[in-house]
Scaffold this motif. Structure first.
Motif, PDB file in Angstrom:
ATOM      1  N   GLY A 128     -15.020 -63.279  -5.682  1.00  0.00           N
ATOM      2  CA  GLY A 128     -16.422 -63.002  -5.401  1.00  0.00           C
ATOM      3  C   GLY A 128     -16.613 -61.928  -4.345  1.00  0.00           C
ATOM      4  N   ASP A 129     -17.863 -61.544  -4.157  1.00  0.00           N
ATOM      5  CA  ASP A 129     -18.242 -60.504  -3.204  1.00  0.00           C
ATOM      6  C   ASP A 129     -18.120 -61.053  -1.783  1.00  0.00           C
ATOM      7  N   THR A 130     -17.168 -60.548  -1.014  1.00  0.00           N
ATOM      8  CA  THR A 130     -16.906 -61.082   0.324  1.00  0.00           C
ATOM      9  C   THR A 130     -17.924 -60.616   1.363  1.00  0.00           C
ATOM     10  N   SER A 131     -18.900 -59.821   0.948  1.00  0.00           N
ATOM     11  CA  SER A 131     -19.898 -59.310   1.901  1.00  0.00           C
ATOM     12  C   SER A 131     -21.218 -60.071   1.831  1.00  0.00           C
ATOM     13  N   ARG A 132     -21.249 -61.160   1.079  1.00  0.00           N
ATOM     14  CA  ARG A 132     -22.528 -61.855   0.911  1.00  0.00           C
ATOM     15  C   ARG A 132     -22.315 -63.352   0.685  1.00  0.00           C
TER      16      ARG A 132
ATOM     17  N   ALA B  74      -8.724 -61.403 -10.368  1.00  0.00           N
ATOM     18  CA  ALA B  74     -10.001 -62.019  -9.993  1.00  0.00           C
ATOM     19  C   ALA B  74     -10.778 -62.326 -11.260  1.00  0.00           C
ATOM     20  N   PRO B  75     -10.752 -63.563 -11.732  1.00  0.00           N
ATOM     21  CA  PRO B  75     -11.420 -63.904 -12.991  1.00  0.00           C
ATOM     22  C   PRO B  75     -12.893 -63.537 -13.039  1.00  0.00           C
ATOM     23  N   LEU B  76     -13.583 -63.523 -11.896  1.00  0.00           N
ATOM     24  CA  LEU B  76     -14.992 -63.127 -11.899  1.00  0.00           C
ATOM     25  C   LEU B  76     -15.191 -61.677 -12.314  1.00  0.00           C
ATOM     26  N   LEU B  77     -14.126 -60.875 -12.322  1.00  0.00           N
ATOM     27  CA  LEU B  77     -14.230 -59.472 -12.712  1.00  0.00           C
ATOM     28  C   LEU B  77     -14.146 -59.278 -14.220  1.00  0.00           C
ATOM     29  N   ASP B  78     -13.874 -60.336 -14.960  1.00  0.00           N
ATOM     30  CA  ASP B  78     -13.747 -60.195 -16.412  1.00  0.00           C
ATOM     31  C   ASP B  78     -15.078 -59.755 -17.006  1.00  0.00           C
ATOM     32  N   ALA B  79     -15.002 -58.880 -17.997  1.00  0.00           N
ATOM     33  CA  ALA B  79     -16.213 -58.432 -18.687  1.00  0.00           C
ATOM     34  C   ALA B  79     -16.613 -59.383 -19.802  1.00  0.00           C
TER      35      ALA B  79
END
Length: 308
Positions: free
Chosen positions: A182-186, A223-228
């Motif tokens: 996931g996005d580590t900035s939020r 990173a599975p969340l990056l899958d399209a």
């Protein structure tokens, strides 16, 4: 964040006991020393295997695995251990795997994938996939994939990659406080940046160790969340700790699975922290969560979906 309010006395006792073996500044130690203190911590918390559970260590085409059985199982759970990809092994989660075996009656195959930084990505995924293919060939059972933390990442990565590639069905996956990219900035990464037992800085450190260079931008085996593509994934249960920077990865992942037409359910455990599986014998919240995890694994193995 007011952790004194969110976290109960039992969990604080677990946090303090953990820190006695694995202090907050452990990431400043050498990799060898980190492993030494982590192994000691796991040993300090380790529970005896339940009666009736038998184990056998094997080589899965070069990948070390430990097989747990109790009776004559017809399902196989592949379990991937946590530890930030640099820590842990067959002994660190031995009691967890033995208890899941006893509670579900399923065969558990624990995977001892090679660790970073000696072996960087994608070695951990490749070892995991090798073990899964071996288990299918060896036993022929339908599978449930499971894992905690880094192991949750690997379980999900295997589930994505397995589509159309395995001769046995993957009946479900149960991901326990997983890091999914996931996005580590939020979100929870910021809200719980300084949470007990796992901080945002710890996560970034583990990520650096895992890559030994630039972080992949579109690699679902990292990173599975990056899958399209989130279609055709197995029924998914994600269990997270509310006081954990990784919490929102679970929510985001379930949203993507359901948006693609799949079945996914997110269980967020109030007042718990990363690594709470080790607290299951001393913290009621953790014990209740572990029961939910075992029930989810057993139900998915039977093709039962009870979350609608």
């Amino acid at each position: 964040m007011d952790y004194e309010r969110l976290i109960d006395e039992e969990t604080w006792a677990f946090i303090k006991r953990t820190a006695e073996s694995y202090p907050d500044d452990a990431v400043d130690l050498s990799i060898e020393d980190q492993r030494r203190v982590y192994d000691k911590m796991c040993q300090d918390f380790r529970q005896p295997r339940p009666a009736g559970v038998e184990t056998l260590d094997r080589s899965a085409n070069g990948v070390a695995v430990r097989i747990y059985t109790a009776g004559d199982p017809t399902r196989t759970v592949i379990y991937f251990h946590g530890g930030g990809f640099i820590l842990g092994g067959l002994d660190s989660h031995d009691d967890v795997c033995a208890e899941i075996c006893a509670q579900t009656g399923y065969r558990i195959v624990a995977v001892d994938y090679r660790l970073c930084p000696e072996h960087v990505h994608p070695i951990q995924f490749q070892d995991s996939w090798t073990a899964v293919e071996w288990a299918v060939h060896e036993f022929g059972d339908p599978l449930v994939l499971a894992g905690d933390s880094a192991g949750g990442n690997l379980a999900a990565a295997v589930a994505h990659y397995a589509r159309g590639r395995l001769k046995a069905p993957v009946l479900g996956q149960v991901l326990i406080y997983p890091g999914l990219g996931g996005d580590t900035s939020r979100g929870s990464y910021v809200e719980h940046a300084h949470a007990p037992l796992l901080s945002r800085d710890d996560i970034l450190f583990y990520e650096t160790m895992r890559c030994a260079g630039e972080v992949p931008k579109s690699d679902p085996t990292f990173a599975p969340l990056l899958d399209a593509d989130f279609s055709d994934l197995p029924p998914t249960v994600v269990v997270t700790a509310d006081c954990d920077p990784l919490r929102d990865d679970g929510s985001a992942y379930c949203d993507k699975v359901t948006a693609a037409g799949g079945q996914a359910y997110w269980i967020n455990e109030p007042g718990l922290v990363h690594g709470y599986l080790r607290a299951r014998t001393t913290v009621k919240r953790a014990a209740d969560s572990f029961e939910r995890i075992s029930v989810a694994i057993e139900a998915l193995g039977q093709g039962i979906w009870s979350y609608d």
